[in-house]
Design an enzyme around this catalytic site. Structure first.
Site, short mmCIF file in Angstrom:
data_model
loop_
_atom_site.label_atom_id
_atom_site.label_comp_id
_atom_site.label_asym_id
_atom_site.label_seq_id
_atom_site.Cartn_x
_atom_site.Cartn_y
_atom_site.Cartn_z
CG HIS A 17 85.46 35.88 18.07
ND1 HIS A 17 86.07 35.30 19.17
CD2 HIS A 17 86.42 36.63 17.48
CE1 HIS A 17 87.34 35.68 19.23
NE2 HIS A 17 87.57 36.50 18.23
CE LYS A 41 96.29 35.69 18.55
NZ LYS A 41 94.87 35.89 18.37
NE ARG A 90 89.37 43.48 18.46
CZ ARG A 90 90.05 42.37 18.75
NH1 ARG A 90 89.78 41.69 19.85
NH2 ARG A 90 91.00 41.93 17.95
CB SER A 128 90.54 35.53 22.87
OG SER A 128 89.49 35.38 21.95
P1 ADP Z 1 91.18 37.91 19.47
O1 ADP Z 1 91.83 39.19 19.04
O2 ADP Z 1 89.96 38.12 20.30
O3 ADP Z 1 92.14 36.88 20.02
P2 ADP Z 1 91.04 36.41 16.91
O4 ADP Z 1 92.45 36.45 16.51
O5 ADP Z 1 90.47 35.07 17.15
O6 ADP Z 1 90.63 37.29 18.15
O7 ADP Z 1 90.17 37.21 15.86
C1 ADP Z 1 89.54 36.70 14.73
C2 ADP Z 1 88.84 37.83 14.02
O8 ADP Z 1 87.78 38.33 14.86
C3 ADP Z 1 89.71 39.03 13.70
O9 ADP Z 1 89.27 39.60 12.49
C4 ADP Z 1 89.44 39.98 14.84
O10 ADP Z 1 89.68 41.33 14.47
C5 ADP Z 1 87.96 39.72 15.05
N1 ADP Z 1 87.54 40.11 16.39
C6 ADP Z 1 88.12 39.78 17.55
N2 ADP Z 1 87.47 40.34 18.59
C7 ADP Z 1 86.44 41.06 18.07
C8 ADP Z 1 85.40 41.89 18.63
N3 ADP Z 1 85.34 42.11 19.93
N4 ADP Z 1 84.51 42.44 17.78
C9 ADP Z 1 84.62 42.23 16.45
N5 ADP Z 1 85.58 41.49 15.86
C10 ADP Z 1 86.47 40.90 16.65
#
Ligand code: ADP
Length: 157
Positions: A17, A41, A90, A128
């Site tokens: 992030h 979640k 990803r 996460s």
């Molecule tokens: P997670 O899947 O880690 O719980 P979130 O729901 O908080 O993440 O994701 C918020 C945004 O950040 C989404 O667009 C998600 O695709 C992106 N994101 C999550 N992990 C990564 C990563 N490792 N690299 C790039 N973008 C990411």
């Protein structure tokens, strides 16, 4: 002036992030990170904690703001004056999900575009939920999240 809105659960912010946010801060005039108050979640951190953990990960970057939000991402994007919603991608699985969500958002709000930024290679495997799971099982997460986030996870466990 181009402002983008980057919504997510960020429970908690990890290096993937942070990488997307800091790369976006160089491409756009302003990045507003939206910490979604009620994702479907099991959360480890409250909204306020998720906001603070993300804020403390971005010291030295001045054109990023972190705010809590509820409701539809395109509505919040419009409220903060963003032209587009930013998402991270990803390899594999994310594409299907993001494409489906972006199509719905575009249908609801054709004036707000959706931009996806590829995850850097070293962050492709960062989720996460997986980080919290391996931390719970005793693994070191020190190279996956900033040190204050690793501390917060350890304390919470
Ligand atoms: P997670 O899947 O880690 O719980 P979130 O729901 O908080 O993440 O994701 C918020 C945004 O950040 C989404 O667009 C998600 O695709 C992106 N994101 C999550 N992990 C990564 C990563 N490792 N690299 C790039 N973008 C990411």
């Amino acid at each position: 002036m181009v402002r983008v809105f980057y919504p997510g659960s960020f429970d908690p912010a990890h290096n993937g992030h942070i990488d997307v946010t800091s790369r976006a801060s160089e491409l756009f005039d302003e990045v507003i990170v939206g910490v979604y108050e009620a994702p479907p979640k099991n959360l480890m951190f409250t909204t306020g904690e998720r906001v603070e953990l993300f804020k403390d990960s971005l010291t030295g970057i001045n054109n990023v703001q972190i705010i809590p939000f509820t409701g539809l991402a395109p509505d919040q994007a419009r409220r903060v004056g963003a032209k587009a919603i930013l998402r991270g991608l990803r390899a594999g699985f994310d594409f299907e999900q993001e494409f489906e969500m972006a199509s719905m958002w575009r249908n609801l709000s054709p004036d707000i575009d959706v931009i996806c930024m590829m995850s850097s290679l070293e962050h492709q495997f960062l989720y996460s939920s997986r980080i919290k799971e391996v931390a719970r099982l005793g693994a070191s997460i020190d190279n996956l999240v900033p040190s204050h986030v690793a501390e917060a996870i350890k304390e919470r466990l």
